[in-house]
Design a protein around this motif. Structure first.
Motif, PDB file in Angstrom:
ATOM      1  N   ILE A  59       0.811  -1.186   0.053  1.00  0.00           N
ATOM      2  CA  ILE A  59       0.055   0.031   0.121  1.00  0.00           C
ATOM      3  C   ILE A  59       0.974   1.266   0.066  1.00  0.00           C
ATOM      4  O   ILE A  59       0.546   2.316  -0.860  1.00  0.00           O
ATOM      5  N   MET A  60       1.696   1.121   0.744  1.00  0.00           N
ATOM      6  CA  MET A  60       2.827   2.428   0.942  1.00  0.00           C
ATOM      7  C   MET A  60       3.704   2.551  -0.462  1.00  0.00           C
ATOM      8  O   MET A  60       3.864   3.725  -0.824  1.00  0.00           O
ATOM      9  N   PHE A  61       3.962   1.307  -1.259  1.00  0.00           N
ATOM     10  CA  PHE A  61       4.515   1.520  -2.381  1.00  0.00           C
ATOM     11  C   PHE A  61       3.824   2.180  -3.493  1.00  0.00           C
ATOM     12  O   PHE A  61       4.168   2.826  -4.099  1.00  0.00           O
ATOM     13  N   PHE A  62       2.640   1.605  -3.455  1.00  0.00           N
ATOM     14  CA  PHE A  62       1.340   2.480  -4.351  1.00  0.00           C
ATOM     15  C   PHE A  62       1.154   3.629  -4.139  1.00  0.00           C
ATOM     16  O   PHE A  62       1.046   4.675  -4.965  1.00  0.00           O
ATOM     17  N   VAL A  63       1.003   4.199  -2.831  1.00  0.00           N
ATOM     18  CA  VAL A  63       0.934   5.433  -2.583  1.00  0.00           C
ATOM     19  C   VAL A  63       2.170   6.417  -2.842  1.00  0.00           C
ATOM     20  O   VAL A  63       2.023   7.483  -3.363  1.00  0.00           O
ATOM     21  N   SER A  64       3.291   5.834  -2.610  1.00  0.00           N
ATOM     22  CA  SER A  64       4.562   6.474  -3.041  1.00  0.00           C
ATOM     23  C   SER A  64       4.737   6.751  -4.578  1.00  0.00           C
ATOM     24  O   SER A  64       4.871   7.658  -5.313  1.00  0.00           O
ATOM     25  N   ASN A  65       4.230   5.552  -5.232  1.00  0.00           N
ATOM     26  CA  ASN A  65       4.105   5.748  -6.562  1.00  0.00           C
ATOM     27  C   ASN A  65       3.097   6.983  -7.258  1.00  0.00           C
ATOM     28  O   ASN A  65       3.397   7.798  -8.164  1.00  0.00           O
ATOM     29  N   LEU A  66       1.897   7.043  -6.624  1.00  0.00           N
ATOM     30  CA  LEU A  66       1.040   8.171  -6.963  1.00  0.00           C
ATOM     31  C   LEU A  66       1.787   9.468  -6.538  1.00  0.00           C
ATOM     32  O   LEU A  66       1.649  10.666  -7.386  1.00  0.00           O
ATOM     33  N   TYR A  93       3.376  24.322  -3.285  1.00  0.00           N
ATOM     34  CA  TYR A  93       3.476  23.479  -4.087  1.00  0.00           C
ATOM     35  C   TYR A  93       5.093  23.369  -4.442  1.00  0.00           C
ATOM     36  O   TYR A  93       5.546  22.141  -4.605  1.00  0.00           O
ATOM     37  N   CYS A  94       5.866  24.287  -4.404  1.00  0.00           N
ATOM     38  CA  CYS A  94       7.379  24.244  -4.593  1.00  0.00           C
ATOM     39  C   CYS A  94       7.953  23.308  -3.662  1.00  0.00           C
ATOM     40  O   CYS A  94       8.702  22.412  -4.066  1.00  0.00           O
ATOM     41  N   LYS A  95       7.406  23.577  -2.373  1.00  0.00           N
ATOM     42  CA  LYS A  95       8.168  22.926  -1.287  1.00  0.00           C
ATOM     43  C   LYS A  95       7.703  21.349  -1.185  1.00  0.00           C
ATOM     44  O   LYS A  95       8.330  20.447  -1.117  1.00  0.00           O
ATOM     45  N   VAL A  96       6.467  21.114  -1.625  1.00  0.00           N
ATOM     46  CA  VAL A  96       5.900  19.872  -1.807  1.00  0.00           C
ATOM     47  C   VAL A  96       6.690  19.056  -2.904  1.00  0.00           C
ATOM     48  O   VAL A  96       6.808  17.782  -2.615  1.00  0.00           O
ATOM     49  N   ARG A  97       6.710  19.557  -3.951  1.00  0.00           N
ATOM     50  CA  ARG A  97       7.411  19.040  -5.040  1.00  0.00           C
ATOM     51  C   ARG A  97       8.730  18.536  -4.729  1.00  0.00           C
ATOM     52  O   ARG A  97       9.077  17.218  -5.184  1.00  0.00           O
ATOM     53  N   TRP A  98       9.466  19.505  -4.089  1.00  0.00           N
ATOM     54  CA  TRP A  98      10.919  19.011  -3.761  1.00  0.00           C
ATOM     55  C   TRP A  98      11.075  17.969  -2.746  1.00  0.00           C
ATOM     56  O   TRP A  98      11.929  17.054  -2.858  1.00  0.00           O
ATOM     57  N   LEU A  99      10.372  17.989  -1.814  1.00  0.00           N
ATOM     58  CA  LEU A  99      10.361  17.219  -0.571  1.00  0.00           C
ATOM     59  C   LEU A  99       9.793  15.915  -0.917  1.00  0.00           C
ATOM     60  O   LEU A  99      10.332  14.865  -0.716  1.00  0.00           O
ATOM     61  N   PHE A 100       8.599  15.780  -1.412  1.00  0.00           N
ATOM     62  CA  PHE A 100       7.956  14.590  -1.399  1.00  0.00           C
ATOM     63  C   PHE A 100       8.058  14.086  -2.928  1.00  0.00           C
ATOM     64  O   PHE A 100       7.916  12.641  -2.971  1.00  0.00           O
ATOM     65  N   GLY A 101       8.713  14.755  -3.686  1.00  0.00           N
ATOM     66  CA  GLY A 101       9.217  14.079  -4.961  1.00  0.00           C
ATOM     67  C   GLY A 101      10.188  13.119  -4.661  1.00  0.00           C
ATOM     68  O   GLY A 101      10.345  12.059  -5.097  1.00  0.00           O
ATOM     69  N   ARG A 102      11.330  13.500  -3.800  1.00  0.00           N
ATOM     70  CA  ARG A 102      12.607  12.950  -3.518  1.00  0.00           C
ATOM     71  C   ARG A 102      11.910  11.806  -2.723  1.00  0.00           C
ATOM     72  O   ARG A 102      12.337  10.727  -2.816  1.00  0.00           O
ATOM     73  N   TRP A 103      11.195  12.109  -1.577  1.00  0.00           N
ATOM     74  CA  TRP A 103      10.550  10.970  -0.643  1.00  0.00           C
ATOM     75  C   TRP A 103      10.020   9.895  -1.326  1.00  0.00           C
ATOM     76  O   TRP A 103      10.448   8.876  -1.037  1.00  0.00           O
ATOM     77  N   SER A 104       9.001  10.126  -2.311  1.00  0.00           N
ATOM     78  CA  SER A 104       8.226   9.096  -2.812  1.00  0.00           C
ATOM     79  C   SER A 104       8.943   8.435  -3.796  1.00  0.00           C
ATOM     80  O   SER A 104       8.874   6.918  -3.684  1.00  0.00           O
ATOM     81  N   PHE A 105       9.924   8.956  -4.453  1.00  0.00           N
ATOM     82  CA  PHE A 105      10.858   8.099  -5.402  1.00  0.00           C
ATOM     83  C   PHE A 105      11.808   7.225  -4.758  1.00  0.00           C
ATOM     84  O   PHE A 105      11.805   5.866  -4.899  1.00  0.00           O
ATOM     85  N   ASN A 106      12.295   7.545  -3.402  1.00  0.00           N
ATOM     86  CA  ASN A 106      13.151   6.531  -2.578  1.00  0.00           C
ATOM     87  C   ASN A 106      12.368   5.624  -2.099  1.00  0.00           C
ATOM     88  O   ASN A 106      12.739   4.451  -1.588  1.00  0.00           O
ATOM     89  N   MET A 107      10.990   6.203  -1.272  1.00  0.00           N
ATOM     90  CA  MET A 107      10.091   5.138  -0.504  1.00  0.00           C
ATOM     91  C   MET A 107       9.576   4.058  -1.578  1.00  0.00           C
ATOM     92  O   MET A 107       9.554   2.894  -1.059  1.00  0.00           O
ATOM     93  N   SER A 108       9.460   4.323  -2.733  1.00  0.00           N
ATOM     94  CA  SER A 108       8.913   3.268  -3.830  1.00  0.00           C
ATOM     95  C   SER A 108       9.826   2.097  -3.844  1.00  0.00           C
ATOM     96  O   SER A 108       9.347   1.020  -3.684  1.00  0.00           O
ATOM     97  N   PHE A 109      11.048   2.385  -3.960  1.00  0.00           N
ATOM     98  CA  PHE A 109      12.127   1.341  -4.265  1.00  0.00           C
ATOM     99  C   PHE A 109      12.339   0.511  -2.645  1.00  0.00           C
ATOM    100  O   PHE A 109      12.592  -0.446  -2.688  1.00  0.00           O
ATOM    101  N   THR A 110      12.331   1.404  -1.877  1.00  0.00           N
ATOM    102  CA  THR A 110      12.592   0.533  -0.117  1.00  0.00           C
ATOM    103  C   THR A 110      11.191  -0.281   0.155  1.00  0.00           C
ATOM    104  O   THR A 110      11.585  -1.203   0.582  1.00  0.00           O
ATOM    105  N   CYS A 111       9.983   0.239  -0.442  1.00  0.00           N
ATOM    106  CA  CYS A 111       8.875  -0.585  -0.082  1.00  0.00           C
ATOM    107  C   CYS A 111       8.928  -1.841  -0.856  1.00  0.00           C
ATOM    108  O   CYS A 111       8.488  -2.865  -0.475  1.00  0.00           O
ATOM    109  N   ILE A 112       9.488  -2.001  -2.362  1.00  0.00           N
ATOM    110  CA  ILE A 112       9.481  -3.072  -2.881  1.00  0.00           C
ATOM    111  C   ILE A 112      10.392  -3.936  -2.563  1.00  0.00           C
ATOM    112  O   ILE A 112      10.355  -5.265  -2.468  1.00  0.00           O
ATOM    113  N   CYS A 113      11.623  -3.303  -1.997  1.00  0.00           N
ATOM    114  CA  CYS A 113      12.600  -4.438  -1.098  1.00  0.00           C
ATOM    115  C   CYS A 113      12.003  -4.956  -0.065  1.00  0.00           C
ATOM    116  O   CYS A 113      12.284  -5.979   0.535  1.00  0.00           O
TER     117      CYS A 113
END
Length: 314
Positions: A59-66, A93-113
């Motif tokens: 679920i966290m993987f799918f949320v991170s993907n979105l 949106y500026c701060k959300v884009r940079w903070l959660f953009g990087r967070w979600s990209f790395n979180m996706s890989f972590t969750c699948i692992c």
């Protein structure tokens, strides 16, 4: 090559890059959004699925993907198509884009692992291993890793500000170097090694089960693991090669044509990097008959909890 031909070639390369950065990515965002939402519904609607520890990671993987698709890629896609930068004038949106953009990209890989580790433990013949990651522990692990990533990438929310959403501190140069090396490790080397190791261990666990009724399960899990690892490899390799090249050549003197060629390479290599965020639903549907049953059950009025625990971890 004459200056006129060079300028025409640069314009052509920039046009191709805009097509990939704009329309191609937008189509992938739409398909990825649909697929991840269907994945979330399939997991939450099935009682047996949502009680599994692996459900937390998925679920966290799918949320991170979105989050990755809409926080990181949508703004760039709109900029390439319309020329309008959504970050300009919106500090939030500026701060959300940079903070959660990087967070979600790395979180996706972590969750699948984490999912691959959980799958190994749940297919073990050792009952102690099978009880190692409970639903509650999976929630705690996911929350702790999520908070850790937010802390790591918090400087993005600090450095990027102002009307035009640009870095506001020279210290960001050091931070950017850290991010490059962090991404090379966390989104390329570690996920591939982790998935490779635990896919093999899971496969060994399944082969140790000698009952005939598990033959189909072994074949299905083997296909899923091979496809999963292939997707991770294909999605991370182009970006890894580009980032490695960029680090090696960052001090070189480059012509405008070389810069345009590298920009196109960077843009095209970003497309495979989102395969993991986009294609999991379609891969699961194609490769797993158990998952197709779960999806059909999730969108029907009858309850269907007949999928075995082993199959759930696919």
């Amino acid at each position: 090559m004459s200056s006129v031909l060079t300028n025409n070639e640069i314009l052509r390369l920039q046009s191709v890059a805009k097509i990939f950065d704009g329309y191609v990515i937008l189509v992938l965002i739409i398909f990825g959004t649909i697929g991840n939402l269907l994945n979330i519904v399939a997991f939450l609607r099935n009682k047996t699925l949502r009680q599994m520890s692996n459900c937390v990671f998925m679920i966290m993987f799918f949320v991170s993907n979105l989050t990755s698709l809409w926080a990181s890629r949508f703004q760039r896609s709109m900029l390439a198509i319309t020329g309008v930068d959504l970050l300009v004038g919106s500090i939030f949106y500026c701060k959300v884009r940079w903070l959660f953009g990087r967070w979600s990209f790395n979180m996706s890989f972590t969750c699948i692992c984490l999912s691959s580790i959980d799958r190994f433990l749940n297919t073990s013949r050792n009952a102690r291993y099978r009880r190692l990651i409970t639903f509650k522990r999976a929630v705690i692990i996911t929350i702790m890793i999520s908070i850790a990533y937010i802390i790591i990438f918090m400087p993005d929310a600090i450095y990027y500000s102002g009307y035009r959403c640009i870095a506001s501190s020279s210290d960001r140069v050091i931070y950017q170097q850290f991010i490059v090396y962090f991404n090379l490790t966390m989104t390329n080397s570690i996920p591939q090694v982790t998935l490779g190791v635990f896919c093999m261990l899971t496969w060994c666990n399944l082969w140790s089960i000698r009952r005939e009724q598990h033959n189909q399960l072994r074949q299905e899990v083997t296909r899923m693991m091979l496809v999963e690892y292939t997707v991770i490899f294909i999605s991370s390799l182009p970006n890894f090669v580009y980032n490695l090249y960029a680090q090696i050549t960052q001090s070189w003197m480059k012509s405008d044509l070389q810069i345009a060629q590298e920009n196109l390479w960077k843009t095209v290599s970003a497309v495979p990097s989102f395969l993991l965020n986009i294609g999991t639903f379609y891969i699961y549907i194609i490769m797993s008959s158990a998952y197709r049953q779960n999806v059909r059950a999730a969108f029907s009025y009858r309850k269907c909890n007949q999928v075995t625990p082993h199959r759930i971890n696919l």
